[in-house]
Design an enzyme around this catalytic site. Structure first.
Site, PDB file in Angstrom:
ATOM      1  N   SER A  24       0.829  -1.212   0.000  1.00 39.20           N
ATOM      2  CA  SER A  24       0.000   0.000   0.000  1.00 39.20           C
ATOM      3  C   SER A  24       0.866   1.266   0.000  1.00 39.20           C
ATOM      4  O   SER A  24       0.493   2.283  -0.592  1.00 39.20           O
ATOM      5  CB  SER A  24      -0.970   0.012   1.182  1.00 39.20           C
ATOM      6  OG  SER A  24      -0.287   0.146   2.400  1.00 39.20           O
ATOM      7  N   ASN A  25       2.040   1.206   0.620  1.00 40.50           N
ATOM      8  CA  ASN A  25       2.944   2.370   0.587  1.00 40.50           C
ATOM      9  C   ASN A  25       3.566   2.553  -0.791  1.00 40.50           C
ATOM     10  O   ASN A  25       3.759   3.684  -1.239  1.00 40.50           O
ATOM     11  CB  ASN A  25       4.022   2.236   1.663  1.00 40.50           C
ATOM     12  CG  ASN A  25       3.493   2.640   3.031  1.00 40.50           C
ATOM     13  OD1 ASN A  25       3.266   3.810   3.293  1.00 40.50           O
ATOM     14  ND2 ASN A  25       3.254   1.649   3.885  1.00 40.50           N
ATOM     15  N   ARG A  81      13.537  -7.055   5.608  1.00 42.51           N
ATOM     16  CA  ARG A  81      14.851  -7.674   5.752  1.00 42.51           C
ATOM     17  C   ARG A  81      15.823  -6.658   6.327  1.00 42.51           C
ATOM     18  O   ARG A  81      15.722  -5.457   6.022  1.00 42.51           O
ATOM     19  CB  ARG A  81      15.415  -8.128   4.382  1.00 42.51           C
ATOM     20  CG  ARG A  81      14.495  -8.974   3.533  1.00 42.51           C
ATOM     21  CD  ARG A  81      14.205 -10.314   4.089  1.00 42.51           C
ATOM     22  NE  ARG A  81      15.397 -11.106   4.416  1.00 42.51           N
ATOM     23  CZ  ARG A  81      15.352 -12.229   5.127  1.00 42.51           C
ATOM     24  NH1 ARG A  81      14.203 -12.681   5.593  1.00 42.51           N
ATOM     25  NH2 ARG A  81      16.457 -12.900   5.378  1.00 42.51           N
ATOM     26  N   LEU A  82      16.757  -7.145   7.125  1.00 41.45           N
ATOM     27  CA  LEU A  82      17.829  -6.266   7.612  1.00 41.45           C
ATOM     28  C   LEU A  82      18.769  -5.949   6.462  1.00 41.45           C
ATOM     29  O   LEU A  82      19.006  -6.792   5.597  1.00 41.45           O
ATOM     30  CB  LEU A  82      18.609  -6.964   8.732  1.00 41.45           C
ATOM     31  CG  LEU A  82      17.861  -7.135  10.059  1.00 41.45           C
ATOM     32  CD1 LEU A  82      18.681  -7.987  11.015  1.00 41.45           C
ATOM     33  CD2 LEU A  82      17.561  -5.772  10.681  1.00 41.45           C
ATOM     34  N   ASN A 125      13.366   4.475   4.896  1.00 43.69           N
ATOM     35  CA  ASN A 125      12.508   3.392   5.394  1.00 43.69           C
ATOM     36  C   ASN A 125      11.280   3.983   6.078  1.00 43.69           C
ATOM     37  O   ASN A 125      11.332   5.086   6.627  1.00 43.69           O
ATOM     38  CB  ASN A 125      13.287   2.542   6.403  1.00 43.69           C
ATOM     39  CG  ASN A 125      12.471   1.369   6.918  1.00 43.69           C
ATOM     40  OD1 ASN A 125      11.833   0.635   6.140  1.00 43.69           O
ATOM     41  ND2 ASN A 125      12.452   1.170   8.231  1.00 43.69           N
ATOM     42  N   HIS A 155       8.370   2.973   9.041  1.00 45.70           N
ATOM     43  CA  HIS A 155       8.162   2.022  10.133  1.00 45.70           C
ATOM     44  C   HIS A 155       6.907   2.427  10.914  1.00 45.70           C
ATOM     45  O   HIS A 155       6.706   3.614  11.191  1.00 45.70           O
ATOM     46  CB  HIS A 155       9.388   2.013  11.054  1.00 45.70           C
ATOM     47  CG  HIS A 155       9.290   1.014  12.157  1.00 45.70           C
ATOM     48  ND1 HIS A 155       9.461  -0.338  11.953  1.00 45.70           N
ATOM     49  CD2 HIS A 155       9.005   1.166  13.477  1.00 45.70           C
ATOM     50  CE1 HIS A 155       9.297  -0.973  13.094  1.00 45.70           C
ATOM     51  NE2 HIS A 155       9.014  -0.098  14.031  1.00 45.70           N
TER      52      HIS A 155
HETATM   53  C1  GAR Z   1       3.941  -0.699   6.816  1.00 44.30           C
HETATM   54  O1  GAR Z   1       3.074  -0.475   7.882  1.00 44.30           O
HETATM   55  C2  GAR Z   1       5.369  -0.369   7.192  1.00 44.30           C
HETATM   56  O2  GAR Z   1       5.454   0.677   8.100  1.00 44.30           O
HETATM   57  C3  GAR Z   1       5.829  -1.659   7.785  1.00 44.30           C
HETATM   58  O3  GAR Z   1       5.269  -2.638   6.966  1.00 44.30           O
HETATM   59  C4  GAR Z   1       4.025  -2.181   6.471  1.00 44.30           C
HETATM   60  C5  GAR Z   1       3.966  -2.422   4.988  1.00 44.30           C
HETATM   61  O4  GAR Z   1       2.697  -2.131   4.499  1.00 44.30           O
HETATM   62  N1  GAR Z   1       7.258  -1.731   7.828  1.00 44.30           N
HETATM   63  C6  GAR Z   1       7.926  -2.264   8.849  1.00 44.30           C
HETATM   64  O5  GAR Z   1       7.403  -2.796   9.798  1.00 44.30           O
HETATM   65  C7  GAR Z   1       9.462  -2.174   8.710  1.00 44.30           C
HETATM   66  N2  GAR Z   1      10.091  -2.415   9.949  1.00 44.30           N
HETATM   67  P1  GAR Z   1       2.420  -2.059   2.939  1.00 44.30           P
HETATM   68  O6  GAR Z   1       3.030  -3.329   2.345  1.00 44.30           O
HETATM   69  O7  GAR Z   1       0.948  -2.039   2.804  1.00 44.30           O
HETATM   70  O8  GAR Z   1       3.067  -0.833   2.406  1.00 44.30           O
END
Ligand code: GAR
Length: 223
Positions: free
Chosen positions: A35-36, A113-114, A129, A131
């Site tokens: 979604s991002n 992934r790291l 990134n 988060h």
């Molecule tokens: C998002 O909420 C992002 O902040 C998180 O994964 C989700 C991806 O959503 N990322 C982490 O937790 C990284 N540590 P999306 O696939 O719908 O964009």
């Protein structure tokens, strides 16, 4: 978007590339829903972010983000992390792919992934990134569950430059989200994601403009 992120359309706060009229060349890395990824694509489509997505890299074969890339006619490259013994080897392959698509800025939009020094050295200060917490609180996996478990009344999301340590690096932008008594991880994450979609394109423009949002010295932060 326009009303909540005026810096993207303000003539005095634009990205360097926007000044020269050449779009930022983005490479997006995602592991799941995407979604991002789509929020960035939509901001570009709406003219709110002067950029183009050169390539999507995803690491799970059934990640829905690949379907979204198809819809947006954006080239998607599947790199299966399970085929690499060392994280450095995976990152070398990722760097090679990003370079082959002429990527300038790397956006981790749900990349689970790291990273290693290999990726960081290839794109110094140009990896971003997102988060789902107000960092430095609740790093790592299940950040939304962590926030509920801790009983905080406010959480949110953070966009930051990537450094070697997990979910660390200079913070570019944050948005706060109240935790409601009736929230479960899904309802809270949905509201956090609405904010993620709003701030991620803004933070990309901010980072590319050289403005950190907090130094008070760059002249672009508006402080
Ligand atoms: C998002 O909420 C992002 O902040 C998180 O994964 C989700 C991806 O959503 N990322 C982490 O937790 C990284 N540590 P999306 O696939 O719908 O964009």
């Amino acid at each position: 978007m326009t009303s909540v992120c005026p810096s993207l359309i303000s003539p005095d706060v634009t990205t360097q590339s926007q000044v020269s009229n050449s779009p930022l060349k983005l490479g997006i890395m995602a592991s799941g829903n995407g979604s991002n990824f789509e929020a960035v694509a939509q901001a570009i489509e709406n003219g709110q972010l002067n950029a183009q997505i050169q390539v999507l890299i995803y690491n799970n074969p059934d990640a829905y983000v690949a379907v979204r890339a198809l819809k947006w006619k954006i080239k998607a490259v599947f790199i299966n992390h399970r085929h690499y013994k060392q994280r450095e080897e995976l990152d070398k392959q990722i760097v090679q792919t990003l370079h082959s698509y002429d990527v300038e800025w790397v956006i981790m939009a749900g990349w689970m992934r790291l990273v290693t020094q290999v990726l960081i050295d290839a794109f110094p200060q140009k990896i971003i990134n997102i988060h789902p917490s107000l960092l430095p609180s609740f790093k790592g996996v299940r950040a939304v569950e962590q926030a509920i478990k801790a009983g905080v009344k406010i959480t949110g999301c953070t966009v930051h430059l990537v450094s070697l340590e997990m979910d660390s690096g200079r913070i570019l932008m944050q948005a706060a989200v109240p935790v409601l008594a009736e929230d479960n991880p899904d309802t809270l994450h949905a509201r956090i994601q609405a904010q993620e979609h709003r701030i991620l394109p803004c933070a990309i423009a901010l980072a590319a403009s050289g403005g950190c949002g907090e130094c008070g010295e760059c002249g672009r932060c508006g402080r």
